[in-house]
Design a protein around this motif. Structure first.
Motif, PDB file in Angstrom:
ATOM      1  N   ASP A   1      14.393  -7.581   6.321  1.00  0.00           N
ATOM      2  CA  ASP A   1      14.601  -6.753   5.130  1.00  0.00           C
ATOM      3  C   ASP A   1      13.631  -5.576   5.120  1.00  0.00           C
ATOM      4  N   PHE A   2      12.379  -5.861   5.467  1.00  0.00           N
ATOM      5  CA  PHE A   2      11.361  -4.806   5.501  1.00  0.00           C
ATOM      6  C   PHE A   2      11.770  -3.723   6.497  1.00  0.00           C
ATOM      7  N   ARG A   3      12.181  -4.151   7.670  1.00  0.00           N
ATOM      8  CA  ARG A   3      12.565  -3.180   8.703  1.00  0.00           C
ATOM      9  C   ARG A   3      13.764  -2.346   8.267  1.00  0.00           C
ATOM     10  N   ARG A   4      14.736  -2.974   7.654  1.00  0.00           N
ATOM     11  CA  ARG A   4      15.922  -2.247   7.203  1.00  0.00           C
ATOM     12  C   ARG A   4      15.552  -1.254   6.089  1.00  0.00           C
ATOM     13  N   ARG A   5      14.672  -1.663   5.183  1.00  0.00           N
ATOM     14  CA  ARG A   5      14.302  -0.809   4.044  1.00  0.00           C
ATOM     15  C   ARG A   5      13.398   0.351   4.444  1.00  0.00           C
ATOM     16  N   PHE A   6      12.410   0.066   5.309  1.00  0.00           N
ATOM     17  CA  PHE A   6      11.404   1.083   5.640  1.00  0.00           C
ATOM     18  C   PHE A   6      11.572   1.672   7.035  1.00  0.00           C
ATOM     19  N   ARG A   7      12.581   1.220   7.776  1.00  0.00           N
ATOM     20  CA  ARG A   7      12.913   1.751   9.100  1.00  0.00           C
ATOM     21  C   ARG A   7      11.800   1.554  10.130  1.00  0.00           C
ATOM     22  N   MET A   8      11.000   0.521   9.941  1.00  0.00           N
ATOM     23  CA  MET A   8       9.977   0.160  10.917  1.00  0.00           C
ATOM     24  C   MET A   8       9.583  -1.286  10.686  1.00  0.00           C
ATOM     25  N   ARG A   9       8.982  -1.879  11.692  1.00  0.00           N
ATOM     26  CA  ARG A   9       8.498  -3.249  11.550  1.00  0.00           C
ATOM     27  C   ARG A   9       7.244  -3.257  10.686  1.00  0.00           C
ATOM     28  N   HIS A  10       7.021  -4.387  10.042  1.00  0.00           N
ATOM     29  CA  HIS A  10       5.893  -4.526   9.125  1.00  0.00           C
ATOM     30  C   HIS A  10       4.565  -4.266   9.826  1.00  0.00           C
ATOM     31  N   HIS A  11       4.383  -4.793  11.034  1.00  0.00           N
ATOM     32  CA  HIS A  11       3.112  -4.606  11.740  1.00  0.00           C
ATOM     33  C   HIS A  11       2.882  -3.140  12.117  1.00  0.00           C
ATOM     34  N   VAL A  12       3.949  -2.395  12.358  1.00  0.00           N
ATOM     35  CA  VAL A  12       3.806  -0.959  12.647  1.00  0.00           C
ATOM     36  C   VAL A  12       3.351  -0.230  11.388  1.00  0.00           C
ATOM     37  N   PHE A  13       3.936  -0.586  10.247  1.00  0.00           N
ATOM     38  CA  PHE A  13       3.517  -0.001   8.977  1.00  0.00           C
ATOM     39  C   PHE A  13       2.038  -0.271   8.714  1.00  0.00           C
ATOM     40  N   GLU A  14       1.632  -1.525   8.908  1.00  0.00           N
ATOM     41  CA  GLU A  14       0.238  -1.898   8.668  1.00  0.00           C
ATOM     42  C   GLU A  14      -0.701  -1.108   9.584  1.00  0.00           C
ATOM     43  N   ARG A  15      -0.303  -0.917  10.834  1.00  0.00           N
ATOM     44  CA  ARG A  15      -1.132  -0.146  11.768  1.00  0.00           C
ATOM     45  C   ARG A  15      -1.255   1.302  11.317  1.00  0.00           C
ATOM     46  N   LEU A  16      -0.138   1.915  10.946  1.00  0.00           N
ATOM     47  CA  LEU A  16      -0.173   3.304  10.473  1.00  0.00           C
ATOM     48  C   LEU A  16      -1.041   3.426   9.229  1.00  0.00           C
ATOM     49  N   LEU A  17      -0.901   2.476   8.319  1.00  0.00           N
ATOM     50  CA  LEU A  17      -1.695   2.493   7.093  1.00  0.00           C
ATOM     51  C   LEU A  17      -3.187   2.437   7.412  1.00  0.00           C
TER      52      LEU A  17
ATOM     53  N   PHE B   1      -6.427   8.077   1.117  1.00  0.00           N
ATOM     54  CA  PHE B   1      -5.302   7.155   1.191  1.00  0.00           C
ATOM     55  C   PHE B   1      -5.701   5.694   0.985  1.00  0.00           C
ATOM     56  N   ARG B   2      -6.958   5.442   0.644  1.00  0.00           N
ATOM     57  CA  ARG B   2      -7.403   4.085   0.345  1.00  0.00           C
ATOM     58  C   ARG B   2      -7.248   3.818  -1.151  1.00  0.00           C
ATOM     59  N   GLN B   3      -6.788   2.620  -1.487  1.00  0.00           N
ATOM     60  CA  GLN B   3      -6.685   2.258  -2.891  1.00  0.00           C
ATOM     61  C   GLN B   3      -8.094   2.107  -3.440  1.00  0.00           C
ATOM     62  N   LYS B   4      -8.337   2.676  -4.610  1.00  0.00           N
ATOM     63  CA  LYS B   4      -9.678   2.703  -5.177  1.00  0.00           C
ATOM     64  C   LYS B   4      -9.721   1.989  -6.527  1.00  0.00           C
ATOM     65  N   LEU B   5     -10.924   1.648  -6.932  1.00  0.00           N
ATOM     66  CA  LEU B   5     -11.107   1.059  -8.253  1.00  0.00           C
ATOM     67  C   LEU B   5     -11.024   2.160  -9.307  1.00  0.00           C
ATOM     68  N   ASP B   6     -10.395   1.849 -10.423  1.00  0.00           N
ATOM     69  CA  ASP B   6     -10.359   2.814 -11.518  1.00  0.00           C
ATOM     70  C   ASP B   6     -11.615   2.656 -12.374  1.00  0.00           C
TER      71      ASP B   6
ATOM     72  N   ASP C   1      -0.180  15.144   9.129  1.00  0.00           N
ATOM     73  CA  ASP C   1      -1.205  15.683  10.025  1.00  0.00           C
ATOM     74  C   ASP C   1      -2.041  14.566  10.639  1.00  0.00           C
ATOM     75  N   ILE C   2      -2.383  13.562   9.840  1.00  0.00           N
ATOM     76  CA  ILE C   2      -3.172  12.433  10.345  1.00  0.00           C
ATOM     77  C   ILE C   2      -2.374  11.642  11.374  1.00  0.00           C
ATOM     78  N   ILE C   3      -1.111  11.365  11.079  1.00  0.00           N
ATOM     79  CA  ILE C   3      -0.265  10.625  12.024  1.00  0.00           C
ATOM     80  C   ILE C   3      -0.198  11.365  13.357  1.00  0.00           C
ATOM     81  N   VAL C   4       0.014  12.677  13.308  1.00  0.00           N
ATOM     82  CA  VAL C   4       0.067  13.465  14.543  1.00  0.00           C
ATOM     83  C   VAL C   4      -1.283  13.425  15.257  1.00  0.00           C
ATOM     84  N   GLN C   5      -2.347  13.630  14.521  1.00  0.00           N
ATOM     85  CA  GLN C   5      -3.695  13.632  15.105  1.00  0.00           C
ATOM     86  C   GLN C   5      -3.998  12.313  15.819  1.00  0.00           C
ATOM     87  N   VAL C   6      -3.679  11.207  15.182  1.00  0.00           N
ATOM     88  CA  VAL C   6      -4.042   9.894  15.710  1.00  0.00           C
ATOM     89  C   VAL C   6      -3.095   9.430  16.820  1.00  0.00           C
TER      90      VAL C   6
END
Length: 132
Positions: A21-37, A47-52, A81-86
Protein backbone atom coordinates in the motif's frame (compact mmCIF):
# COMPACT_ATOMS: atom_id res chain seq x y z
CA UNK A 1 -4.58 15.68 13.06
CA UNK A 2 -3.37 15.04 9.47
CA UNK A 3 0.13 14.22 10.70
CA UNK A 4 -1.17 11.79 13.32
CA UNK A 5 -3.37 10.02 10.78
CA UNK A 6 -0.51 9.73 8.30
CA UNK A 7 1.82 8.32 10.95
CA UNK A 8 -0.77 5.82 12.21
CA UNK A 9 -1.72 4.72 8.71
CA UNK A 10 1.75 4.26 7.21
CA UNK A 11 4.64 4.60 9.66
CA UNK A 12 3.81 2.82 12.89
CA UNK A 13 4.77 -0.85 13.43
CA UNK A 14 1.08 -1.80 13.50
CA UNK A 15 0.11 0.52 10.67
CA UNK A 16 -3.18 0.20 8.85
CA UNK A 17 -1.55 -0.15 5.43
CA UNK A 18 0.98 -2.69 4.15
CA UNK A 19 4.33 -2.14 2.45
CA UNK A 20 2.55 -2.72 -0.87
CA UNK A 21 0.00 0.00 0.00
CA UNK A 22 2.83 2.37 0.89
CA UNK A 23 4.57 1.74 -2.41
CA UNK A 24 1.38 2.23 -4.41
CA UNK A 25 0.52 5.46 -2.54
CA UNK A 26 3.97 7.08 -2.46
CA UNK A 27 5.51 5.44 -5.57
CA UNK A 28 8.51 4.13 -3.64
CA UNK A 29 9.35 1.48 -1.09
CA UNK A 30 9.18 2.43 2.57
CA UNK A 31 12.91 1.90 3.15
CA UNK A 32 13.74 4.21 0.22
CA UNK A 33 11.52 6.90 1.72
CA UNK A 34 13.19 6.50 5.11
CA UNK A 35 16.64 6.79 3.50
CA UNK A 36 15.70 9.95 1.60
CA UNK A 37 14.20 11.43 4.75
CA UNK A 38 17.36 10.75 6.78
CA UNK A 39 19.57 12.17 4.02
CA UNK A 40 17.56 15.36 3.70
CA UNK A 41 17.37 15.85 7.48
CA UNK A 42 21.15 15.42 7.79
CA UNK A 43 21.86 18.13 5.23
CA UNK A 44 19.23 20.64 6.33
CA UNK A 45 17.78 20.81 9.87
CA UNK A 46 14.75 22.66 8.49
CA UNK A 47 13.33 19.25 7.53
CA UNK A 48 13.61 17.81 11.05
CA UNK A 49 10.50 17.72 13.21
CA UNK A 50 11.01 20.12 16.10
CA UNK A 51 9.51 20.75 19.50
CA UNK A 52 7.01 23.58 19.67
CA UNK A 53 6.85 26.17 22.47
CA UNK A 54 4.86 23.74 24.62
CA UNK A 55 7.62 21.13 24.28
CA UNK A 56 5.56 18.87 22.01
CA UNK A 57 6.54 17.69 18.57
CA UNK A 58 5.07 20.09 16.05
CA UNK A 59 2.39 18.80 13.73
CA UNK A 60 4.04 20.01 10.56
CA UNK A 61 1.43 18.44 8.31
CA UNK A 62 -1.31 20.68 9.73
CA UNK A 63 0.98 23.72 9.67
CA UNK A 64 1.76 23.08 6.00
CA UNK A 65 -1.81 23.88 5.01
CA UNK A 66 -1.25 27.47 6.14
CA UNK A 67 1.98 27.98 4.18
CA UNK A 68 2.11 30.62 1.49
CA UNK A 69 2.74 29.60 -2.11
CA UNK A 70 6.23 31.08 -2.08
CA UNK A 71 7.14 29.22 1.13
CA UNK A 72 5.89 25.95 -0.34
CA UNK A 73 7.86 26.57 -3.52
CA UNK A 74 11.04 27.45 -1.59
CA UNK A 75 10.68 24.34 0.59
CA UNK A 76 10.20 22.05 -2.38
CA UNK A 77 13.14 23.70 -4.14
CA UNK A 78 15.37 23.13 -1.09
CA UNK A 79 14.23 19.52 -0.83
CA UNK A 80 14.94 18.84 -4.52
CA UNK A 81 18.33 20.55 -4.34
CA UNK A 82 19.31 18.34 -1.39
CA UNK A 83 18.19 15.16 -3.16
CA UNK A 84 20.26 16.11 -6.22
CA UNK A 85 23.25 17.10 -4.09
CA UNK A 86 23.24 13.86 -2.09
CA UNK A 87 22.25 11.34 -4.78
CA UNK A 88 23.41 12.72 -8.13
CA UNK A 89 26.53 10.56 -8.39
CA UNK A 90 24.67 7.34 -7.63
CA UNK A 91 21.26 7.81 -9.22
CA UNK A 92 21.14 10.95 -11.35
CA UNK A 93 23.72 10.03 -13.94
CA UNK A 94 23.95 8.35 -17.31
CA UNK A 95 23.73 4.58 -17.06
CA UNK A 96 26.92 2.57 -17.41
CA UNK A 97 27.14 -0.84 -19.07
CA UNK A 98 26.45 -2.62 -15.78
CA UNK A 99 23.26 -0.56 -15.31
CA UNK A 100 22.13 -1.30 -18.87
CA UNK A 101 22.77 -5.03 -18.46
CA UNK A 102 20.75 -5.04 -15.22
CA UNK A 103 17.88 -3.16 -16.90
CA UNK A 104 17.90 -5.55 -19.87
CA UNK A 105 17.81 -8.62 -17.59
CA UNK A 106 15.04 -7.15 -15.43
CA UNK A 107 12.96 -6.21 -18.48
CA UNK A 108 13.47 -9.58 -20.15
CA UNK A 109 12.39 -11.36 -16.96
CA UNK A 110 9.10 -9.47 -17.30
CA UNK A 111 8.78 -10.28 -21.01
CA UNK A 112 9.89 -6.91 -22.38
CA UNK A 113 12.54 -7.84 -24.93
CA UNK A 114 14.52 -4.96 -26.47
CA UNK A 115 13.45 -2.50 -23.77
CA UNK A 116 16.62 -0.39 -23.90
CA UNK A 117 16.01 0.33 -27.59
CA UNK A 118 12.68 1.93 -26.72
CA UNK A 119 14.07 4.43 -24.22
CA UNK A 120 13.89 8.11 -25.12
CA UNK A 121 17.27 9.07 -26.62
CA UNK A 122 16.99 12.76 -25.77
CA UNK A 123 18.79 12.49 -22.42
CA UNK A 124 21.72 10.24 -23.29
CA UNK A 125 24.32 10.61 -26.01
CA UNK A 126 24.18 7.22 -27.68
CA UNK A 127 26.34 6.39 -30.67
CA UNK A 128 23.46 5.48 -33.01
CA UNK A 129 20.71 7.64 -31.54
CA UNK A 130 18.87 9.66 -34.20
CA UNK A 131 18.78 13.42 -33.76
CA UNK A 132 16.72 16.18 -35.30
Amino acid sequence: MSHSNLMNNYFNPNSVYTEEDFRRRFRMRHHVFERLLRDVQQVNPYFRQKLDRAGCLGDSMDETHGMSESTCFDTIQQFCDIIVQVHKDEYLREPNQEDLNWLIRKAEDCGFLGMIGSLDCMHWDLKNCPTG
